[in-house]
Write a protein that holds these residues in place. Structure first.
Motif, PDB file in Angstrom:
ATOM      1  N   PRO A  82       0.734  -1.133  -0.097  1.00 14.01           N
ATOM      2  CA  PRO A  82      -0.198  -0.129   0.105  1.00 14.01           C
ATOM      3  C   PRO A  82       0.688   1.146   0.022  1.00 14.01           C
ATOM      4  O   PRO A  82       1.793   1.275   0.756  1.00 14.01           O
ATOM      5  CB  PRO A  82      -0.709  -0.226   1.215  1.00 14.01           C
ATOM      6  N   ASP A  83       0.306   2.071  -0.626  1.00 12.37           N
ATOM      7  CA  ASP A  83       1.168   3.479  -0.995  1.00 12.37           C
ATOM      8  C   ASP A  83       0.956   4.353   0.572  1.00 12.37           C
ATOM      9  O   ASP A  83      -0.260   4.418   1.085  1.00 12.37           O
ATOM     10  CB  ASP A  83       0.778   4.337  -1.903  1.00 12.37           C
ATOM     11  N   PHE A  84       2.055   4.882   0.818  1.00  6.16           N
ATOM     12  CA  PHE A  84       2.007   5.855   1.930  1.00  6.16           C
ATOM     13  C   PHE A  84       2.565   7.321   1.778  1.00  6.16           C
ATOM     14  O   PHE A  84       3.496   7.367   1.340  1.00  6.16           O
ATOM     15  CB  PHE A  84       2.612   5.326   3.162  1.00  6.16           C
TER      16      PHE A  84
ATOM     17  N   THR B 248      13.700   1.074   4.198  1.00  5.94           N
ATOM     18  CA  THR B 248      14.055   2.769   4.066  1.00  5.94           C
ATOM     19  C   THR B 248      12.906   3.424   3.493  1.00  5.94           C
ATOM     20  O   THR B 248      12.726   4.477   3.561  1.00  5.94           O
ATOM     21  CB  THR B 248      15.314   2.915   3.303  1.00  5.94           C
ATOM     22  N   GLU B 249      11.904   2.730   2.759  1.00 10.32           N
ATOM     23  CA  GLU B 249      10.638   3.182   2.211  1.00 10.32           C
ATOM     24  C   GLU B 249       9.687   3.211   3.144  1.00 10.32           C
ATOM     25  O   GLU B 249       9.379   2.480   4.056  1.00 10.32           O
ATOM     26  CB  GLU B 249      10.237   2.503   0.918  1.00 10.32           C
TER      27      GLU B 249
ATOM     28  N   THR C 214       6.992   0.694   2.827  1.00 11.71           N
ATOM     29  CA  THR C 214       7.315  -0.717   3.374  1.00 11.71           C
ATOM     30  C   THR C 214       6.965  -0.814   5.061  1.00 11.71           C
ATOM     31  O   THR C 214       6.616  -1.530   5.703  1.00 11.71           O
ATOM     32  CB  THR C 214       8.841  -1.078   3.194  1.00 11.71           C
ATOM     33  N   VAL C 215       7.450   0.156   5.637  1.00  8.71           N
ATOM     34  CA  VAL C 215       7.087   0.458   7.212  1.00  8.71           C
ATOM     35  C   VAL C 215       5.768   0.429   7.356  1.00  8.71           C
ATOM     36  O   VAL C 215       5.263  -0.146   8.232  1.00  8.71           O
ATOM     37  CB  VAL C 215       8.126   1.680   7.878  1.00  8.71           C
ATOM     38  N   TYR C 216       4.972   1.330   6.676  1.00  8.25           N
ATOM     39  CA  TYR C 216       3.398   1.050   6.748  1.00  8.25           C
ATOM     40  C   TYR C 216       3.026  -0.335   6.736  1.00  8.25           C
ATOM     41  O   TYR C 216       2.128  -0.713   7.163  1.00  8.25           O
ATOM     42  CB  TYR C 216       2.873   2.086   5.741  1.00  8.25           C
TER      43      TYR C 216
END
Length: 444
Positions: free
Chosen positions: A253-255, A349-350, A353-355
């Motif tokens: 998913p985009d954040f 680092t993106e 990805t963390v979201y």
């Protein structure tokens, strides 16, 4: 039986004595050499038959030294012990000869598995483990091929087949009901640990290397499911010729991050946990008991300021860590159960990805019925996760973030250095010899 073995031993010793004895008769030498050759031939045939009969007795638990030793035929084990020992194990017995030297025992177990493999054609655990370890450490096909031709490990293609089989098992576990890894009990609390995994393969342009994110689930109370047995049984029973794993790419998913805002003083989940005062009172009482016990000598209270020069060996109360370990011995938690989640094929680092990691962990805990979601990050990922939770506080209101002990210590050192760096702390560290100038500057 023992008398017969003793008689055979005396006959064999006599044959050896005859070989070593000086004799002028060539006929005598030929007869003695023929008797020794006949004994060796019959011993080899007996050991070969024993290995073939015992070849199917390997199970998933034979990867440890003790279990592998127990799975070796007694006759083969004793033969190798008598062969490599220096005469301290000359007792003739049908059961395994006791061997106290761990180095010699490891050699005997290794030799025995090589002989079983050569005599029966089966694949002992040593050959599987050695091949997987070499591939994990060096990624060298040539090295595995050389050792395989020498008879010490499985072939490179068999290593790929077993690794592919294990990966398929993990992928199938990641898509089961409730999205919980194998071995994790949904009725018990657990927490997540996520970190980056950079393989950094050697490429021509140093690009297109592997950067992914791994997530594990840690459960303090074991569920009673033997993960090790299942994983090792997968290694021993892999029979498919599949050597590559094909996965469909996962769309994250985009954040879209907004302007950074300062997080609240305490996250909602953190404040709820800190409201529990019983644990804090118990810890404070235990610390007070430790200080009181350290200050008390022979039943009398002493002044720590006066007794600073006292010999440390006179102190009978252990350090803080040892004291707490002894005081909480009755409540020591059992060994944790580790579950491996599917790999997120993207670098942490993106922000997206963390979201995605936060969303997956939060959804997994909600399905398991846990009121809180506890996730452990390193310092770099922790900073990004705090930023995301600050912007999506409604979505992650029950998420509790933690840093590892090492990164917490580094953070405290940075805070101390920022406050006292120009007050002479740097000079104290350098002049006292605790650290060099460069090391002190990096630490502070």
């Amino acid at each position: 039986m023992d008398d017969d073995l003793q008689d055979d031993t005396e006959i064999y010793d006599a044959v050896l004595d005859g070989v070593e004895a000086e004799s002028t008769s060539p006929v005598h030498k030929i007869l003695v050499d023929h008797d020794a050759c006949r004994i060796v031939y019959h011993a080899a045939r007996v050991l070969r038959r024993v290995c073939q009969d015992h070849a199917e007795h390997y199970t998933a638990s034979d990867l440890s030294l003790d279990d592998a030793k127990a799975a070796i035929p007694d006759l083969l084990f004793n033969f190798l012990v008598w062969f490599v020992s220096t005469g301290s194990h000359d007792t003739i017995q049908m059961s395994k000869v006791p061997l106290d030297d761990s180095g010699t025992c490891r050699q005997v177990v290794s030799f025995a598995q090589d002989l079983v493999c050569a005599a029966s054609g089966t694949t002992p655990p040593k050959h599987i483990v050695l091949g997987l370890c070499l591939h994990h450490l060096f990624r060298s096909e040539k090295l595995i091929t050389i050792l395989n031709r020498l008879g010490h490990t499985i072939a490179y293609c068999q290593v790929l087949e077993r690794e592919t089989k294990m990966a398929e098992e993990k992928v199938r576990d990641g898509h089961v009901i409730d999205d919980l890894p194998f071995g994790i009990d949904p009725g018990l609390p657990f927490y997540h640990v996520a970190d980056n995994n950079d393989l950094n393969e050697e490429t021509v342009d140093a690009k297109n290397t592997t950067h992914c994110t791994n997530i594990i689930v840690v459960q303090k109370s074991p569920s009673g499911i033997d993960q090790r047995h299942r994983a090792v049984q997968t290694l021993l029973s892999a029979r498919k010729r599949k050597r590559r794993l094909h996965l469909e790419p996962e769309e994250l998913p985009d954040f879209i991050g907004r302007q950074k805002v300062n997080p609240k003083r305490l996250l909602p989940a953190t404040q709820a946990l800190l409201n529990e005062t019983s644990l804090r009172k118990s810890a404070a009482l235990l610390d007070f008991c430790w200080r009181l016990a350290r200050a008390c000598r022979d039943g009398n209270l002493s002044n720590p300021a006066i007794e600073q020069s006292a010999v440390q060996s006179d102190q009978r109360v252990p350090s803080w860590s040892a004291f707490n370990a002894l005081a909480s011995r009755a409540s020591v938690p059992p060994q944790s159960t580790i579950g491996y989640c599917p790999v997120v094929n993207s670098s942490p680092t993106e922000l997206s990805t963390v979201y995605a990691v936060l969303s997956k962990c939060h959804m997994r805990c909600e399905r398991a019925g846990l009121p809180f979601t506890i996730i452990v990050f390193d310092q770099a990922i922790y900073a990004k996760a705090v930023d995301i939770i600050s912007q999506r506080s409604d979505e992650f209101s029950s998420v509790f973030l933690r840093m590892g002990a090492f990164h917490i210590a580094c953070t405290f050192l940075a805070v101390i250095g920022k406050r006292f760096r120009d007050a002479g702390l740097m000079d104290v560290l350098v002049e006292s010899g605790v650290a060099g100038a460069a090391s002190a500057s990096s630490a502070l």
